[in-house]
Design an enzyme around this catalytic site. Structure first.
Site, PDB file in Angstrom:
ATOM      1  N   HIS A   1       0.829  -1.204   0.000  1.00  0.00           N
ATOM      2  CA  HIS A   1       0.000   0.000   0.000  1.00  0.00           C
ATOM      3  C   HIS A   1       0.864   1.255   0.000  1.00  0.00           C
ATOM      4  O   HIS A   1       1.226   1.764   1.063  1.00  0.00           O
ATOM      5  CB  HIS A   1      -0.901  -0.013   1.234  1.00  0.00           C
ATOM      6  CG  HIS A   1      -1.801  -1.203   1.319  1.00  0.00           C
ATOM      7  ND1 HIS A   1      -1.343  -2.453   1.675  1.00  0.00           N
ATOM      8  CD2 HIS A   1      -3.126  -1.336   1.087  1.00  0.00           C
ATOM      9  CE1 HIS A   1      -2.350  -3.305   1.660  1.00  0.00           C
ATOM     10  NE2 HIS A   1      -3.448  -2.659   1.312  1.00  0.00           N
TER      11      HIS A   1
ATOM     12  N   HIS B   1      -4.007   3.168  -3.310  1.00  0.00           N
ATOM     13  CA  HIS B   1      -4.249   2.618  -1.973  1.00  0.00           C
ATOM     14  C   HIS B   1      -3.514   1.306  -1.727  1.00  0.00           C
ATOM     15  O   HIS B   1      -2.759   1.188  -0.771  1.00  0.00           O
ATOM     16  CB  HIS B   1      -5.754   2.411  -1.726  1.00  0.00           C
ATOM     17  CG  HIS B   1      -6.021   1.540  -0.537  1.00  0.00           C
ATOM     18  ND1 HIS B   1      -6.154   2.032   0.736  1.00  0.00           N
ATOM     19  CD2 HIS B   1      -6.113   0.184  -0.424  1.00  0.00           C
ATOM     20  CE1 HIS B   1      -6.319   1.027   1.581  1.00  0.00           C
ATOM     21  NE2 HIS B   1      -6.307  -0.103   0.905  1.00  0.00           N
TER      22      HIS B   1
ATOM     23  N   GLU C   1     -18.145  -3.852  24.056  1.00  0.00           N
ATOM     24  CA  GLU C   1     -17.361  -5.081  24.216  1.00  0.00           C
ATOM     25  C   GLU C   1     -16.093  -5.102  23.353  1.00  0.00           C
ATOM     26  O   GLU C   1     -15.019  -5.495  23.813  1.00  0.00           O
ATOM     27  CB  GLU C   1     -18.225  -6.310  23.883  1.00  0.00           C
ATOM     28  CG  GLU C   1     -19.356  -6.584  24.865  1.00  0.00           C
ATOM     29  CD  GLU C   1     -20.597  -5.750  24.589  1.00  0.00           C
ATOM     30  OE1 GLU C   1     -20.623  -5.012  23.562  1.00  0.00           O
ATOM     31  OE2 GLU C   1     -21.553  -5.818  25.388  1.00  0.00           O
TER      32      GLU C   1
ATOM     33  N   HIS D   1     -29.317 -14.886  24.367  1.00  0.00           N
ATOM     34  CA  HIS D   1     -28.274 -14.772  25.387  1.00  0.00           C
ATOM     35  C   HIS D   1     -27.583 -16.102  25.680  1.00  0.00           C
ATOM     36  O   HIS D   1     -26.602 -16.131  26.415  1.00  0.00           O
ATOM     37  CB  HIS D   1     -28.878 -14.216  26.686  1.00  0.00           C
ATOM     38  CG  HIS D   1     -29.161 -12.749  26.622  1.00  0.00           C
ATOM     39  ND1 HIS D   1     -29.832 -12.163  25.571  1.00  0.00           N
ATOM     40  CD2 HIS D   1     -28.851 -11.738  27.480  1.00  0.00           C
ATOM     41  CE1 HIS D   1     -29.926 -10.865  25.790  1.00  0.00           C
ATOM     42  NE2 HIS D   1     -29.335 -10.583  26.942  1.00  0.00           N
TER      43      HIS D   1
END
Ligand SMILES: Cc1ncc(C[n+]2csc(CCOP(=O)(O)OP(=O)(O)O)c2C)c(N)n1
Ligand SMILES: [Mg+2]
Length: 687
Positions: free
Chosen positions: A38, A273, A423, A485
């Site tokens: 890159h 890129h 999280e 859950h």
């Protein structure tokens, strides 16, 4: 500030443009040689890199691990050649032939930066956004370590954390999670330089990324320097100085840049890129830049101007002098600082753990293993101030706190982070804490939400970090919250991550051992899986207790059953009592059962073949019992078409109901397990 007196500003006649063009040349030539990589980002961020690395960054190329160095992270890790060029030019042990072998097998210049492979690389980046979150963890580590160790007149922890980030990092959700928390905590020594080039892989980002990024970060409570010309070294350097002057807020410096700057036909386009520019464009770039040197050849004057060797050595020396004074004034604290930065546990920790395990065996309590985990945290954290806990807004459920927990705020240090409902950032911040040194992070949430964290867990494993995950509510045993859950595939899928130890202990003793193992381990992370519901204490002989750390062991042996046919039941966690119950029931039928508790398959796999064979003898039918997907257990019991191999598990989603109802519904009863063994024994060959 902590100045060695050696000027940061280069005093040679080499112009900033030459310094920047050296990066451009190395990046485009290395990518060209590899035919892969890159070039656009390094070419676009070259001046930003000059501003930071020659005007501000405190580091010592000869000693990349100097404790109080500034931390630098390349969150847009695809621009790895920028970092390799910087490390090479500033004097790290990264010779030019390593750059010539960019992205080749065995080189120290892998595709994306990897900690432990290249000297001076602080974290492994590539998965966008995570380097930024690692930076939040690093800045938090610096703040907390400074609070723990600095004394009036003695500033031994005092460094900045710098992050380069691109549009991709900003688009990734984790940047919101991590930067929102960084704002709330007021991490003033975190400085992020944003490569605002308006280009990502699919082209100009105006079609899919129209956020007002400065306003977004202002809303987080950051200090934002917007509209900085990223090709003006002085402007960027001044912005960094302004960032340092604001000690209360993290700073975002939005640098307007042109991707691939210098390439006459491709600059400003996504073509630069992630692909080599091509021979013709490389030649045209050389001409446009006035860079007349052959590939990988850097004039000595430019090398000299880039070198940070003298300055770095002087900076470290000045710190060492201060640390020597500190050591004289506070010898115990100084020794503790060194111990923590080296990641060594206190010499008596093993004894503390042995004693705690014995005490838990003595108490023989029947509790939920999440509760057993909290007891272990209390026992161990009391001896390990480096333990830094936290949860993603579930502290009262996952029990990651203990009586000594104090919450970190913008105003006060502590040893417990309320990460909020974030999280993924929590796990990536934990990686930053672990990478910085001085801390053992442990973080908690429900096992089913481990998916939200997963790539950061994988990165911890790849980086061999000592990070510990407390994953509770580990099965249908959580009951009424239902299938959203209830973990089904999570234990099995975490076990697929190389270098991650997954523990699913069955009682207070196994939990105490699992925690000790996770803390003592210095070559990778551990996931500790715990129940919401109570699990009956499993009585075991001292010899069996000693084998828990092996990951799988004989908890209850075949015993004395007359005319017995034999079978082995392998179980984990809350299913161990079922196995023990089935063993008793089967003894009545003349079937002698050995129960193998297997809290950690990875640890078991590391044992020698003789041990594994002794625990799981050949020629005896085997049944595995775990309230989760069955595939992984086939490795231990045998193939699906083997009539002597069975698994009692769950290969579908759970249901909403009280836990006892669900266990019955899904076949997790003593009777069903016993029947499964009878079937295996009946169909298996006569022994
Ligand atoms: C999590 C993640 N998703 C996707 C990718 C693949 N990827 C690498 S770079 C990139 C685009 C990044 O754009 P930007 O940060 O603006 O980089 P620039 O093109 O400006 O160098 C993508 C999608 C990745 N590395 N990580
Ligand atoms: Mg971009």
């Amino acid at each position: 500030m902590l100045d060695s007196g050696v000027p940061l500003q280069p005093t040679t006649s080499v112009r900033d443009a030459d310094l920047a063009n050296a990066i451009r040349a190395l990046a485009m030539d290395a990518v060209e040689a590899a035919k892969s990589g890159h070039p656009g980002m390094p070419m676009g961020m070259a001046e930003i890199a000059v501003a930071l690395w020659t005007r501000h960054l405190r580091h010592n190329p000869a000693h990349p691990h100097w404790a109080d160095r500034d931390r630098f992270m390349l969150s847009n890790g695809h621009g790895s050649m920028l970092q390799y060029a910087l490390l090479h030019l500033s004097g790290y042990d990264l010779p030019i032939d390593e750059l010539q072998r960019f992205r080749q097998l065995g080189s120290r210049t892998p595709g994306h930066p990897e900690v432990g492979v290249t000297p001076g690389v602080e974290t492994t980046t590539g998965p966008l956004g995570q380097g930024l979150a690692n930076g939040v963890g690093m800045a938090l580590a610096e703040r907390l370590l400074a609070a723990a160790f600095n004394r009036p007149g003695h500033s031994i922890v005092d460094h900045y954390t710098y992050v380069f980030a691109g549009d991709g990092c900003m688009m990734e959700g984790i940047s919101h999670e991590a930067c929102s928390l960084a704002g709330a905590l007021g991490l003033g020594k975190l400085i992020v330089l944003y490569d605002d080039n308006g280009i990502s892989i699919d082209g100009p980002t105006s079609g899919w990324f129209t956020d007002d990024t400065p306003k977004r970060f202002e809303a987080y409570g950051w200090h934002v320097l917007a509209h900085v010309d990223g090709h003006d070294v002085e402007a960027v350097a001044a912005s960094i100085a302004a960032a340092k002057a604001d000690g209360d807020r993290p700073t975002l410096i939005c640098c307007k840049t042109i991707i691939g700057k210098g390439a006459p036909n491709k600059a400003g386009t996504a073509d630069t890129h992630g692909a080599a520019l091509g021979e013709r464009e490389v030649a045209a770039t050389r001409a446009a830049l006035g860079w007349n040197h052959p590939p990988f050849s850097i004039p000595q004057s430019i090398r000299d101007a880039w070198s940070a060797v003298a300055r770095g050595s002087a900076d470290e020396q000045s710190w060492s002098t201060r640390f020597a004074r500190y050591t004289a004034a506070f010898p115990d604290l100084a020794a503790e600082f060194v111990r923590r930065m080296e990641g060594r546990l206190p010499a008596d920790f093993a004894a503390v753990a042995t004693q705690f395990v014995a005490a838990q065996a003595q108490k023989a309590e029947t509790v939920a293993t999440r509760k057993a985990s909290q007891q272990a945290i209390g026992a161990y954290a009391a001896r390990l101030p480096e333990m830094i806990g936290g949860s993603a807004d579930l502290t009262g459920s996952v029990f990651t706190n203990w009586s000594g927990s104090t919450v970190v705020t913008a105003k006060a240090p502590g040893n417990y982070v309320n990460y909020g409902v974030r999280e993924f950032a929590m796990a990536a911040i934990a990686n930053g804490l672990a990478l910085h040194g001085g801390f053992i992070p442990y973080v908690g949430t429900f096992l089913t939400f481990s998916d939200y964290m997963r790539n950061a867990v994988r990165m911890a494993a790849l980086m061999k970090l000592r990070a510990i995950y407390v994953f509770t509510h580990d099965s249908i045993g959580l009951g009424e919250d239902g299938p959203t859950h209830q973990s089904i595939e999570h234990a099995a899928s975490l076990r697929l991550i190389p270098q991650l130890d997954v523990w699913r202990p069955c009682d207070t003793v196994e939990t105490a051992v699992a925690w000790a193992h996770a803390l003592e381990r210095s070559d990778g992370p551990s996931a500790l899986l715990f129940t919401r519901q109570n699990v009956a204490f499993a009585k075991r002989e001292p010899a069996a207790a000693a084998d828990i750390a092996r990951g799988g062991y004989v908890l209850a042996d075949f015993g004395d059953v007359r005319d017995a046919r034999r079978a082995v039941i392998i179980a984990t966690g809350s299913e161990v009592p079922l196995a023990l119950g089935a063993r008793e029931a089967l003894a009545q039928d003349g079937v002698a059962v050995r129960v193998v508790s297997m809290p950690c398959t990875a640890a078991f796999d590391r044992q020698d073949a003789a041990y594994r064979r002794a625990v799981l003898p050949h020629g005896v039918p085997r049944l595995a019992v775990e309230a989760g997907t069955t595939d992984g257990w086939r490795k231990y019991v045998g193939a699906v078409d083997d009539p002597t191999a069975g698994v009692v598990g769950i290969d579908r989603y759970g249901e909403s109901a009280p836990a006892p109802t669900l266990f019955k519904h899904f076949g997790f009863t003593v009777e069903h397990v016993a029947q499964a063994v009878r079937d295996l024994v009946a169909t298996g060959p006569v022994q």
